[in-house]
Design a protein around this motif. Structure first.
Motif, PDB file in Angstrom:
ATOM      1  N   UNK A  18       0.835  -1.208   0.000  1.00 11.17           N
ATOM      2  CA  UNK A  18       0.000   0.000   0.000  1.00 11.17           C
ATOM      3  C   UNK A  18       0.865   1.251   0.000  1.00 11.17           C
ATOM      4  N   UNK A  19       1.900   1.238   0.855  1.00 14.58           N
ATOM      5  CA  UNK A  19       2.759   2.411   0.958  1.00 14.58           C
ATOM      6  C   UNK A  19       3.474   2.676  -0.366  1.00 14.58           C
ATOM      7  N   UNK A  20       3.922   1.587  -0.996  1.00 13.14           N
ATOM      8  CA  UNK A  20       4.646   1.732  -2.258  1.00 13.14           C
ATOM      9  C   UNK A  20       3.727   2.252  -3.370  1.00 13.14           C
ATOM     10  N   UNK A  21       2.483   1.746  -3.370  1.00 19.39           N
ATOM     11  CA  UNK A  21       1.560   2.122  -4.445  1.00 19.39           C
ATOM     12  C   UNK A  21       0.887   3.472  -4.215  1.00 19.39           C
ATOM     13  N   UNK A  22       0.755   3.883  -2.942  1.00 19.40           N
ATOM     14  CA  UNK A  22      -0.035   5.081  -2.665  1.00 19.40           C
ATOM     15  C   UNK A  22       0.560   6.331  -3.320  1.00 19.40           C
ATOM     16  N   UNK A  23       1.903   6.414  -3.397  1.00 20.53           N
ATOM     17  CA  UNK A  23       2.536   7.558  -4.066  1.00 20.53           C
ATOM     18  C   UNK A  23       2.197   7.583  -5.544  1.00 20.53           C
ATOM     19  N   UNK A  24       2.269   6.422  -6.199  1.00 20.29           N
ATOM     20  CA  UNK A  24       1.942   6.323  -7.627  1.00 20.29           C
ATOM     21  C   UNK A  24       0.482   6.696  -7.852  1.00 20.29           C
ATOM     22  N   UNK A  25      -0.387   6.159  -7.018  1.00 21.87           N
ATOM     23  CA  UNK A  25      -1.828   6.404  -7.144  1.00 21.87           C
ATOM     24  C   UNK A  25      -2.133   7.891  -6.958  1.00 21.87           C
ATOM     25  N   UNK A  26      -1.473   8.493  -5.967  1.00 25.66           N
ATOM     26  CA  UNK A  26      -1.737   9.903  -5.675  1.00 25.66           C
ATOM     27  C   UNK A  26      -1.318  10.796  -6.852  1.00 25.66           C
ATOM     28  N   UNK A  27      -0.178  10.426  -7.471  1.00 25.79           N
ATOM     29  CA  UNK A  27       0.275  11.208  -8.638  1.00 25.79           C
ATOM     30  C   UNK A  27      -0.713  11.084  -9.796  1.00 25.79           C
ATOM     31  N   UNK A  28      -1.267   9.892  -9.952  1.00 23.92           N
ATOM     32  CA  UNK A  28      -2.204   9.660 -11.061  1.00 23.92           C
ATOM     33  C   UNK A  28      -3.534  10.365 -10.842  1.00 23.92           C
ATOM     34  N   UNK A  29      -3.964  10.392  -9.571  1.00 23.15           N
ATOM     35  CA  UNK A  29      -5.319  10.852  -9.264  1.00 23.15           C
ATOM     36  C   UNK A  29      -5.606  12.248  -9.812  1.00 23.15           C
ATOM     37  N   UNK A  30      -4.607  13.107  -9.698  1.00 28.25           N
ATOM     38  CA  UNK A  30      -4.840  14.488 -10.121  1.00 28.25           C
ATOM     39  C   UNK A  30      -4.542  14.774 -11.585  1.00 28.25           C
ATOM     40  N   UNK A  31      -4.085  13.780 -12.327  1.00 27.04           N
ATOM     41  CA  UNK A  31      -3.711  14.011 -13.735  1.00 27.04           C
ATOM     42  C   UNK A  31      -4.943  14.296 -14.590  1.00 27.04           C
ATOM     43  N   UNK A  32      -4.918  15.427 -15.258  1.00 32.75           N
ATOM     44  CA  UNK A  32      -6.010  15.761 -16.182  1.00 32.75           C
ATOM     45  C   UNK A  32      -5.804  15.092 -17.527  1.00 32.75           C
ATOM     46  N   UNK A  33      -4.543  14.707 -17.797  1.00 34.33           N
ATOM     47  CA  UNK A  33      -4.256  14.091 -19.098  1.00 34.33           C
ATOM     48  C   UNK A  33      -3.215  12.992 -18.913  1.00 34.33           C
ATOM     49  N   UNK A  34      -3.431  11.853 -19.556  1.00 35.34           N
ATOM     50  CA  UNK A  34      -2.475  10.747 -19.485  1.00 35.34           C
ATOM     51  C   UNK A  34      -2.041  10.365 -20.890  1.00 35.34           C
ATOM     52  N   UNK A  35      -0.783   9.978 -21.006  1.00 33.41           N
ATOM     53  CA  UNK A  35      -0.275   9.480 -22.291  1.00 33.41           C
ATOM     54  C   UNK A  35       0.138   8.026 -22.097  1.00 33.41           C
ATOM     55  N   UNK A  36       0.414   7.348 -23.208  1.00 41.75           N
ATOM     56  CA  UNK A  36       0.869   5.957 -23.102  1.00 41.75           C
ATOM     57  C   UNK A  36       2.170   5.878 -22.310  1.00 41.75           C
ATOM     58  N   UNK A  37       3.002   6.919 -22.444  1.00 44.82           N
ATOM     59  CA  UNK A  37       4.283   6.951 -21.716  1.00 44.82           C
ATOM     60  C   UNK A  37       4.041   7.060 -20.206  1.00 44.82           C
ATOM     61  N   UNK A  38       3.095   7.961 -19.811  1.00 43.56           N
ATOM     62  CA  UNK A  38       2.724   8.085 -18.383  1.00 43.56           C
ATOM     63  C   UNK A  38       2.273   6.748 -17.824  1.00 43.56           C
ATOM     64  N   UNK A  39       1.433   6.072 -18.603  1.00 41.74           N
ATOM     65  CA  UNK A  39       0.851   4.796 -18.150  1.00 41.74           C
ATOM     66  C   UNK A  39       1.935   3.740 -18.006  1.00 41.74           C
ATOM     67  N   UNK A  40       2.844   3.674 -19.003  1.00 40.16           N
ATOM     68  CA  UNK A  40       3.938   2.689 -18.941  1.00 40.16           C
ATOM     69  C   UNK A  40       4.798   2.911 -17.704  1.00 40.16           C
ATOM     70  N   UNK A  41       5.081   4.190 -17.433  1.00 42.81           N
ATOM     71  CA  UNK A  41       5.910   4.553 -16.274  1.00 42.81           C
ATOM     72  C   UNK A  41       5.212   4.158 -14.962  1.00 42.81           C
TER      73      UNK A  41
END
Length: 455
Positions: free
Chosen positions: A6-29
């Motif tokens: 949970x701790x490891x994923x929560x940072x990734x999830x938090x960064x994603x949550x506010x993204x207004x736009x995602x690219x294939x590169x963002x998703x791969x990362x």
């Protein structure tokens, strides 16, 4: 369970949550980070590969990239696929057979099988209103028979006696006959611990299974063994027609790899998870709720169910009426609330079900030891009735006397009084219908800015 994941994923999830736009590169990362987190949590490699591939296929399609809130859409995809890997929905026991329904428990030595038998008996008696009998077919460890007898008395279910000089098949057949005569609904059979490489022992449990034809054959496995749990369960599944898995010792498993691996590798559902040694420490396994906990969304449904089952409804109603009338919340009320919290597992038992706990530093969470609530109750018990009803009386000399009576320091009493004041404010806000006040008050109970209570 799942703290490190949970701790490891929560940072990734938090960064994603506010993204207004995602690219294939963002998703791969992001998926690269998810992959590393899963591997570090000791999730089996084939499970990680399948999970990441399934997320990727959905993530780069219209579902995420064309969404108005792509960050949140990707989180939903991750949650959905984690849920699917763990079995989509809770798997119930099949008890719709002529009585007695026989449940055979198999597993390795030290996995917590005998304790789990008692927990399951209590669950079926209290939640399913079944008349339950337990029997031990472990003729290799006489102490196991005595242990099960004591546990049966503790959870108030029938116990069928057996001895080390009997054959397991004879024991269980006699137990079935007795269960029929006693109008028992469910007979739970404890078996000897064995390893999947012990051919003689595996042959014995196969013969036992063939002789009694149980409606459920549950494999009990220690979740702390990580992906090894899934591998062992697979070996047993090849020898026995398993109907499900029970994961034990999940409170000691910070990684959670077993829960994510077992279903996928064995193709058998996880039916229950065991927590701690207490007889009520058995929960139905809900894959969707577990996925939410892993992604730091909390498990509010389970928390609500826990409250409904374990909170004294009469006391809760009286307190609600008192607060609604604008009467003052006193230390007697606080003690009642603390005792109810302790019945639900204390602060530690509630923490992993609350959303956002993954973002709280380990240094703060490690201060929650399980001793906080009993210490607070001890301090309140050291007060006179008059002091509990009127906390304003507690001057310095009274606090010193209370601390001495509870075996603590005046500073501990001061901490308790600070938390009482927070709860009292919370209750006064609730009397005006302020839900936000309640949430703020809960944060105060978890320590707020002042750190955890009673280090």
């Amino acid at each position: 369970m799942f703290e490190s994941l949970t701790q490891r994923l929560s940072g990734t999830i938090e960064r994603l949550r506010g993204r207004g736009r995602l690219t294939e590169e963002n998703i791969r990362e992001s998926l690269r980070e998810v992959r590393i987190a899963l591997l570090e949590a000791d999730v089996a490699l084939p499970v990680v590969q399948a999970l990441i591939e399934r997320i990727k296929v959905r993530a780069v399609g219209q579902e995420v990239l064309k969404s108005l809130t792509p960050g949140q859409a990707l989180i939903k995809v991750v949650r959905d696929e984690m849920t699917a890997v763990m079995g989509a929905q809770a798997a119930d026991l099949n008890l719709n057979v002529p009585a007695p329904a026989v449940i055979l428990m198999a597993g390795l030595q030290g996995a917590g099988k005998t304790t789990t038998v008692a927990k399951l008996a209590k669950h079926l008696k209290e939640k399913r209103k079944k008349k339950v009998m337990v029997v031990s077919a472990d003729v290799y460890r006489p102490a196991a028979i005595e242990q099960l007898k004591q546990l049966a008395q503790q959870v108030d279910v029938l116990f069928f006696p057996s001895s080390a000089d009997q054959k397991p098949e004879a024991i269980v057949k006699a137990a079935i006959d007795d269960a029929r005569k006693s109008y028992v609904d469910v007979l739970i059979v404890d078996t000897a611990g064995r390893t999947s490489i012990d051919e003689a022992m595996m042959a014995e449990i196969k013969a036992l299974h063939a002789a009694v034809n149980p409606v459920e054959t549950l494999f009990v496995v220690d979740s702390m063994t990580g992906q090894d749990a899934a591998v062992t369960a697979k070996h047993f599944g090849e020898a026995l027609p398993l109907t499900g898995v029970v994961l034990t010792k999940t409170d000691g498993d910070a990684r959670g790899g077993a829960a994510l691996s077992v279903r996928y590798i064995t193709q058998r559902p996880i039916k229950f998870i065991g927590v701690g040694e207490k007889p009520d420490g058995l929960d139905v396994f809900h894959p969707d709720r577990i996925a939410s906990r892993i992604l730091d969304m909390g498990d509010v449904l389970s928390l609500v169910e826990q409250v409904e089952q374990q909170v004294d409804q009469d006391k809760a109603k009286k307190l609600a009426e008192k607060v609604a009338k604008g009467k003052k919340f006193d230390l007697n009320d606080m003690r009642d609330q603390l005792e109810q919290m302790q019945n639900m597992g204390g602060l530690h038992g509630l923490m992993d079900k609350l959303p956002g706990m993954g973002q709280i530093p380990d240094s703060v969470k490690s201060q929650v030891t399980g001793k906080e609530v009993p210490r607070m109750v001890a301090i309140i018990n050291s007060m006179t009735r008059k002091e509990r009803r009127n906390p304003g009386l507690l001057n310095g000399s009274r606090r010193a006397r209370i601390a001495k009576g509870a075996g603590m320091t005046p500073a501990d009493v001061n901490k308790l009084m600070k938390q009482y004041q927070q709860m009292e404010k919370m209750m006064s806000k609730l009397s005006g219908g302020g839900m936000k006040g309640l949430m703020r008050g809960m944060k105060g109970m978890m320590g707020g800015r002042g750190g955890m209570p009673f280090r």
